[in-house]
Design a protein around this motif. Structure first.
Motif, PDB file in Angstrom:
ATOM      1  N   LEU A 222     -11.316 -12.529  -5.897  1.00  0.00           N
ATOM      2  CA  LEU A 222     -10.510 -11.503  -7.203  1.00  0.00           C
ATOM      3  C   LEU A 222     -10.275 -11.647  -8.752  1.00  0.00           C
ATOM      4  CD1 LEU A 222      -8.585  -8.964  -6.229  1.00  0.00           C
ATOM      5  CD2 LEU A 222      -6.506 -10.055  -5.872  1.00  0.00           C
ATOM      6  N   ASN A 381     -10.825   0.457  -4.962  1.00  0.00           N
ATOM      7  CA  ASN A 381     -11.019  -0.241  -5.961  1.00  0.00           C
ATOM      8  C   ASN A 381      -9.706  -0.966  -6.697  1.00  0.00           C
ATOM      9  OD1 ASN A 381     -13.210  -0.554  -5.292  1.00  0.00           O
ATOM     10  ND2 ASN A 381     -14.339   1.324  -5.723  1.00  0.00           N
ATOM     11  N   LEU A 384      -6.567  -2.770  -6.346  1.00  0.00           N
ATOM     12  CA  LEU A 384      -7.118  -3.951  -6.478  1.00  0.00           C
ATOM     13  C   LEU A 384      -6.811  -4.296  -7.579  1.00  0.00           C
ATOM     14  CD1 LEU A 384     -10.989  -4.644  -4.737  1.00  0.00           C
ATOM     15  CD2 LEU A 384      -8.124  -4.766  -3.481  1.00  0.00           C
ATOM     16  N   ASN A 385      -7.154  -3.327  -8.918  1.00  0.00           N
ATOM     17  CA  ASN A 385      -7.023  -4.179 -10.307  1.00  0.00           C
ATOM     18  C   ASN A 385      -5.544  -3.408 -10.433  1.00  0.00           C
ATOM     19  OD1 ASN A 385      -9.010  -5.641 -11.082  1.00  0.00           O
ATOM     20  ND2 ASN A 385      -9.774  -3.883 -10.146  1.00  0.00           N
ATOM     21  N   HIS A 393      -0.850 -11.589  -4.111  1.00  0.00           N
ATOM     22  CA  HIS A 393      -2.748 -11.433  -4.328  1.00  0.00           C
ATOM     23  C   HIS A 393      -2.913 -10.738  -2.593  1.00  0.00           C
ATOM     24  CE1 HIS A 393      -4.589 -13.469  -8.099  1.00  0.00           C
ATOM     25  NE2 HIS A 393      -3.320 -12.843  -8.543  1.00  0.00           N
ATOM     26  N   ARG A 396      -1.669  -7.499  -2.283  1.00  0.00           N
ATOM     27  CA  ARG A 396      -2.774  -6.506  -2.683  1.00  0.00           C
ATOM     28  C   ARG A 396      -4.113  -5.353  -1.671  1.00  0.00           C
ATOM     29  NH1 ARG A 396      -3.772  -6.738  -8.808  1.00  0.00           N
ATOM     30  NH2 ARG A 396      -2.153  -7.688  -9.077  1.00  0.00           N
ATOM     31  N   VAL A 397      -4.583  -7.081  -1.706  1.00  0.00           N
ATOM     32  CA  VAL A 397      -5.725  -7.180  -0.861  1.00  0.00           C
ATOM     33  C   VAL A 397      -5.611  -5.631   0.269  1.00  0.00           C
ATOM     34  CG1 VAL A 397      -7.714  -8.021  -0.169  1.00  0.00           C
ATOM     35  CG2 VAL A 397      -6.742  -9.037  -2.179  1.00  0.00           C
ATOM     36  N   ALA A 400      -5.114  -3.039   0.185  1.00  0.00           N
ATOM     37  CA  ALA A 400      -6.703  -1.991  -0.191  1.00  0.00           C
ATOM     38  C   ALA A 400      -7.533  -1.516   0.526  1.00  0.00           C
ATOM     39  CB  ALA A 400      -7.090  -2.648  -1.519  1.00  0.00           C
ATOM     40  N   TYR A 419     -13.789 -10.944   0.766  1.00  0.00           N
ATOM     41  CA  TYR A 419     -12.146 -11.141   0.901  1.00  0.00           C
ATOM     42  C   TYR A 419     -11.525 -11.744   2.080  1.00  0.00           C
ATOM     43  CZ  TYR A 419     -12.089  -7.861  -3.331  1.00  0.00           C
ATOM     44  OH  TYR A 419     -12.745  -7.935  -4.825  1.00  0.00           O
TER      45      TYR A 419
END
Length: 492
Positions: A222, A381, A384-385, A393, A396-397, A400, A419
């Protein structure tokens, strides 16, 4: 508070600006970030702390450009603070007066304790942690802010910045003296008679550069600095490699960028000494610092500089800007919680996954605002940001991927490749996928039905207020976790 606000931070090494825009009472997002390595303190530590003409001109010209950007973005409020270099310089009024006269900008010179406090406010509100010590390494000083049980307990500033030590010791080859100088200053922390946490939240360019090197070395999947966490001992060799690098070529190989070549060895040396002296085990990297702290102190001035409990800035900001219908988002969130709870005897997931399922359900539709087609991929996408603050982290993954696989089929092991280190096991992700998919199916006609659920002998009974062909036909096609069966019950 103004809808659009500019915050400028004049440091000893770099001048930074953020322009932040409010989307609701407490929510905001970044619309511009600009940095200039003006090195306003260059040469001052060899000249009794006095600012030199050339660095002052660089800083003045950069400020002029910063204000052009701010004006173009229609910022109604500009707050400019200056730290170590200007508060220490005997001739700082020369620069302050020129800026006020020619640019119409009032610069507020803040003391070290206030600077440390701003960093603590930013980390406390925008990172997922309640007990830590911030370490903000600048050009002229390093700030420390202690946080315990979600409260700031103490702030302190020490004169151990990168530019200061470079000019006083490293340029003269006095590494041993530099070590002694840092250790001597750190004694002031132990004199505070305060519990020192084993976790550091690292702020500032030097610490972010170290983190980028660690992420590169570990092939971290990431590309997000904020919230990246690492074990100090596991990365000791790499940290020492930066300190002992012989030339620029070696620094490049370690992942250090060009704009950090001049002070990264000094910054890493300072940070490593702090980690050793304070017996730190874990580092959490912060992408926010003084600028965000200044903004938050203004935004949250009536709430003790803290967000309300259970308020998530990233979630609220994204919903403010991209949700199509707030009532629909709220329904999906509530329904997700009901589905998670009724299936708990089967999935046995920790309650943190309920929170993540609710977040994923609320955010699912925001990709439609970007592009209706491939909505799941668009949202994946973006998430993730886009979950910039207050999310681990791993969180958020998971959010997503839960959104990405809100479809008829469950994700496979192959789907999660890339991931794996940030995701739970496959079975957990399949349950998350199924639950969000069921949630979306129940409300696919946007009628927000008053549905109830009951689990009996591994059969999930979906009790609908009335028959829906759309729901029935969709449930026939959805892939279900092993051992579970579905049954529709219509009240009429």
């Amino acid at each position: 508070m103004a809808k659009t606000t500019t915050i400028i931070d004049i440091g000893s090494n770099s001048m930074r600006m953020v322009v932040l825009q409010k989307s609701s009472r407490f929510a905001f997002h970044l619309i511009n970030e600009t940095k200039s390595r003006v090195k306003i303190s260059e040469g001052c530590y060899e000249n009794d702390g006095n600012l030199q003409e050339m660095p002052m001109n660089r800083a003045f010209n950069s400020l002029k450009s910063f204000l052009n950007i701010s004006n173009s973005l229609k910022a109604k409020k500009v707050i400019c603070v200056a730290t170590s270099a200007l508060r220490d310089a005997p001739n700082s009024k020369v620069f302050l007066s020129r800026v006020k006269k020619e640019l119409g900008l009032n610069i507020k010179v803040i003391n070290g304790e206030k600077e440390a406090y701003y960093g603590g406010v930013a980390a406390l509100n925008l990172l997922h942690n309640n007990e830590f010590i911030t370490v903000d390494i600048g050009g002229g000083s390093t700030e420390f802010c202690f946080v315990k049980d979600g409260q700031i307990t103490k702030s302190i500033s020490l004169n151990i910045g990168t530019v200061r030590l470079k000019e006083l010791f490293f340029d003269k080859g006095s590494v041993t003296e530099a070590k002694e100088y840092i250790s001597s200053n750190l004694k002031k922390i132990f004199e505070l008679d305060i519990n020192i946490p084993s976790t550091v939240v690292g702020i500032g360019g030097s610490i972010r550069a170290i983190t980028k090197a660690i992420m590169k070395d570990s092939s971290y999947p990431l590309d997000v600095l904020h919230g990246y966490t690492y074990n100090v001992q596991a990365n000791k060799a790499l940290i020492n490699s930066i300190i002992n690098a012989k030339d620029i070529t070696e620094l490049k190989k370690l992942g250090i960028k060009k704009d950090r070549f001049d002070t990264i060895k000094e910054g890493t040396f300072i940070f490593n000494t702090i980690l050793e002296e304070l017996s730190i085990n874990k580092v959490i990297t912060s992408g926010v610092g003084v600028r965000e702290g200044v903004y938050l102190c203004d935004l949250l001035r009536n709430s003790s500089h803290k967000f309300p409990s259970n308020f998530n800035i990233s979630l609220r900001s994204l919903l403010d800007r991209f949700e199509i219908d707030g009532n629909q988002s709220a329904y999906y969130g509530n329904n997700a919680s009901k589905i998670f709870e009724v299936l708990k005897p089967m999935h046995n997931l920790d309650d943190k996954f309920r929170t993540l399922l609710v977040v994923a359900s609320k955010l699912h539709s925001i990709g439609t605002t970007l592009n209706f087609y491939k909505v799941n991929d668009n949202t994946f996408n973006f998430i993730l940001n886009g979950l910039n603050y207050d999310f681990l982290h791993t969180s958020r993954v998971i959010v997503a991927y839960t959104i990405k696989y809100s479809k008829k089929s469950l994700p496979t092991k192959k789907d999660l490749q890339g991931y794996e280190e940030l995701l739970p096991n496959l079975e957990t992700m399949q349950w998350m996928s199924f639950m969000i998919s069921l949630n979306l199916i129940i409300n696919q006609d946007y009628s927000k039905p008053k549905v109830e659920y009951a689990l009996e002998d591994d059969v999930l009974k979906i009790i609908l207020p009335e028959y829906s062909f759309l729901v029935e036909s969709s449930l026939d096609k959805i892939e279900i976790p092993k051992m579970l069966e579905l049954e529709i019950v219509c009240q009429k």
